[in-house]
Design a protein around this motif. Structure first.
Motif, PDB file in Angstrom:
ATOM      1  N   ALA A 289       7.377  11.604  -3.367  1.00 53.44           N
ATOM      2  CA  ALA A 289       6.968  10.110  -3.388  1.00 53.44           C
ATOM      3  C   ALA A 289       7.597   9.549  -2.132  1.00 53.44           C
ATOM      4  CB  ALA A 289       7.932   9.485  -4.532  1.00 53.44           C
ATOM      5  N   PHE A 290       8.881   9.846  -1.630  1.00 53.54           N
ATOM      6  CA  PHE A 290       9.307   9.409  -0.471  1.00 53.54           C
ATOM      7  C   PHE A 290       8.636   9.780   0.734  1.00 53.54           C
ATOM      8  CE2 PHE A 290      11.878   9.457   3.586  1.00 53.54           C
ATOM      9  CZ  PHE A 290      11.988   8.326   3.785  1.00 53.54           C
ATOM     10  N   LEU A 291       8.284  11.171   0.750  1.00 50.92           N
ATOM     11  CA  LEU A 291       7.270  11.574   2.133  1.00 50.92           C
ATOM     12  C   LEU A 291       5.842  10.834   2.126  1.00 50.92           C
ATOM     13  CD1 LEU A 291       8.197  15.226   2.401  1.00 50.92           C
ATOM     14  CD2 LEU A 291       8.731  13.437   3.882  1.00 50.92           C
ATOM     15  N   THR A 292       5.197  10.569   0.872  1.00 47.19           N
ATOM     16  CA  THR A 292       4.041   9.938   0.656  1.00 47.19           C
ATOM     17  C   THR A 292       4.316   8.572   1.522  1.00 47.19           C
ATOM     18  OG1 THR A 292       3.147  11.252  -1.236  1.00 47.19           O
ATOM     19  CG2 THR A 292       2.170   9.193  -0.838  1.00 47.19           C
ATOM     20  N   GLY A 293       5.069   7.962   0.881  1.00 45.93           N
ATOM     21  CA  GLY A 293       5.508   6.391   1.363  1.00 45.93           C
ATOM     22  C   GLY A 293       5.611   6.550   2.945  1.00 45.93           C
ATOM     23  N   PHE A 294       6.584   7.528   3.387  1.00 45.73           N
ATOM     24  CA  PHE A 294       6.890   7.668   4.769  1.00 45.73           C
ATOM     25  C   PHE A 294       5.696   7.781   5.635  1.00 45.73           C
ATOM     26  CE2 PHE A 294       7.888  10.021   8.488  1.00 45.73           C
ATOM     27  CZ  PHE A 294       8.832   9.135   9.102  1.00 45.73           C
TER      28      PHE A 294
ATOM     29  N   PHE B 266       0.796  -1.357  -0.020  1.00 48.80           N
ATOM     30  CA  PHE B 266      -0.212  -0.054  -0.044  1.00 48.80           C
ATOM     31  C   PHE B 266       0.910   1.168  -0.003  1.00 48.80           C
ATOM     32  CE2 PHE B 266      -3.111  -3.230   1.312  1.00 48.80           C
ATOM     33  CZ  PHE B 266      -4.189  -2.920   0.272  1.00 48.80           C
ATOM     34  N   VAL B 267       2.119   1.301   0.449  1.00 51.30           N
ATOM     35  CA  VAL B 267       3.205   2.359   0.228  1.00 51.30           C
ATOM     36  C   VAL B 267       3.458   2.671  -1.361  1.00 51.30           C
ATOM     37  CG1 VAL B 267       5.538   2.945   0.723  1.00 51.30           C
ATOM     38  CG2 VAL B 267       4.151   1.891   2.441  1.00 51.30           C
TER      39      VAL B 267
ATOM     40  N   PHE C 193      11.009   0.355   2.236  1.00 49.27           N
ATOM     41  CA  PHE C 193      10.226   0.163   1.237  1.00 49.27           C
ATOM     42  C   PHE C 193       9.853   1.512   0.636  1.00 49.27           C
ATOM     43  CE2 PHE C 193       6.411  -1.544  -0.961  1.00 49.27           C
ATOM     44  CZ  PHE C 193       6.611  -2.955  -1.002  1.00 49.27           C
ATOM     45  N   SER C 194       9.571   2.554   1.400  1.00 55.29           N
ATOM     46  CA  SER C 194       9.238   3.912   0.860  1.00 55.29           C
ATOM     47  C   SER C 194      10.583   4.479  -0.051  1.00 55.29           C
ATOM     48  CB  SER C 194       9.001   4.582   1.908  1.00 55.29           C
ATOM     49  OG  SER C 194       8.012   4.164   2.883  1.00 55.29           O
ATOM     50  N   LEU C 195      11.776   4.137   0.434  1.00 59.58           N
ATOM     51  CA  LEU C 195      12.810   4.630  -0.411  1.00 59.58           C
ATOM     52  C   LEU C 195      12.818   3.962  -1.843  1.00 59.58           C
ATOM     53  CD1 LEU C 195      15.675   4.838   2.093  1.00 59.58           C
ATOM     54  CD2 LEU C 195      14.861   6.729   0.781  1.00 59.58           C
TER      55      LEU C 195
END
Length: 167
Positions: free
Chosen positions: A71-76, A50-51, A153-155
Motif C-alpha cells: 500500500a505504501f509503495l503504491t502511494g509512494f 488520488f494516492v 499522505f502515502s504513509l
C-alpha cells in the motif's frame, strides 16, 4: 508500471498542475497581491486524494487485501508521479513565463517583514535568489514543496487502507 499507479498519478498531477498554472497567472497579473500558501497546500491535498484512491483500487485488484508495504509503495509511486509532473510544470512556467519569480518572491517577503526583521529577511532572500539561479536547486526546492506532504499522505493512507489476508 502498474496502470492504477500511472492513472492516479496523472489525475492527481493534473489537479496540482492546473492550480500551479492558475496561481502563477494570478501572481503575474496581480504582482502587488500575495497568494495564500493555504491555497497551494489545499490543492496538493486534493491531488493526493488520488494516492488513497490508488491504494484502494490496488487493494480491490488484489482480492480485497493489501499489505502495508504494498500500500505504501503504491502511494509512494503515485506521489512521485504527481510530484515530478508538478516540478516539470514549474520549470516550464519559471523559465518560459515567470523568469523573474525569485525577484518577485524576494520583494514580497521583504515588504512583508517587520522593521526589525528587514535586514535578516533581506539577507535570507538574497541567499535564496542566489541559490535559485541554479536549476538543480530549483528542482530540489520544488520537490521539497510537495514530496514530503505526499510521502506523509502515502504513509497515512497505507496505514488506513492496509488489509491483511486471514489464513
Amino acid at each position: 508500471m502498474n496502470n492504477i499507479i500511472v492513472k492516479n498519478g496523472l489525475l492527481g498531477s493534473s489537479i496540482v498542475s492546473a492550480l500551479l498554472i492558475s496561481i502563477t497567472m494570478y501572481m503575474k497579473s496581480n504582482p502587488e497581491k500575495e497568494v495564500s500558501m493555504m491555497i497551494g497546500f489545499a490543492g496538493m491535498l486534493l491531488a493526493f486524494i488520488f494516492v488513497a484512491l490508488g491504494i484502494k483500487q490496488q487493494r480491490n485488484a488484489s482480492n480485497g487485501f493489501i499489505s502495508f508495504g504494498k500500500a505504501f509503495l503504491t502511494g509512494f509511486w503515485i506521489t512521485l508521479i504527481i510530484s515530478t509532473i508538478y516540478v516539470l510544470v514549474w520549470l516550464v512556467i519559471l523559465y518560459n513565463f515567470f523568469p523573474n519569480f525569485a525577484e518577485h518572491y524576494t520583494d514580497m517577503a521583504i515588504a512583508k517583514a517587520s522593521p526589525d526583521e528587514v535586514a535578516k529577511v533581506t539577507e535570507d532572500m538574497n541567499s535564496f535568489k542566489e541559490m535559485y539561479k541554479n536549476p538543480i536547486m530549483v528542482i530540489l526546492f520544488t520537490y521539497m514543496e510537495i514530496l514530503p506532504l505526499g510521502i506523509v499522505f502515502s504513509l497515512v493512507s497505507a496505514l488506513i487502507l492496509k488489509k491483511k489476508q486471514i489464513n
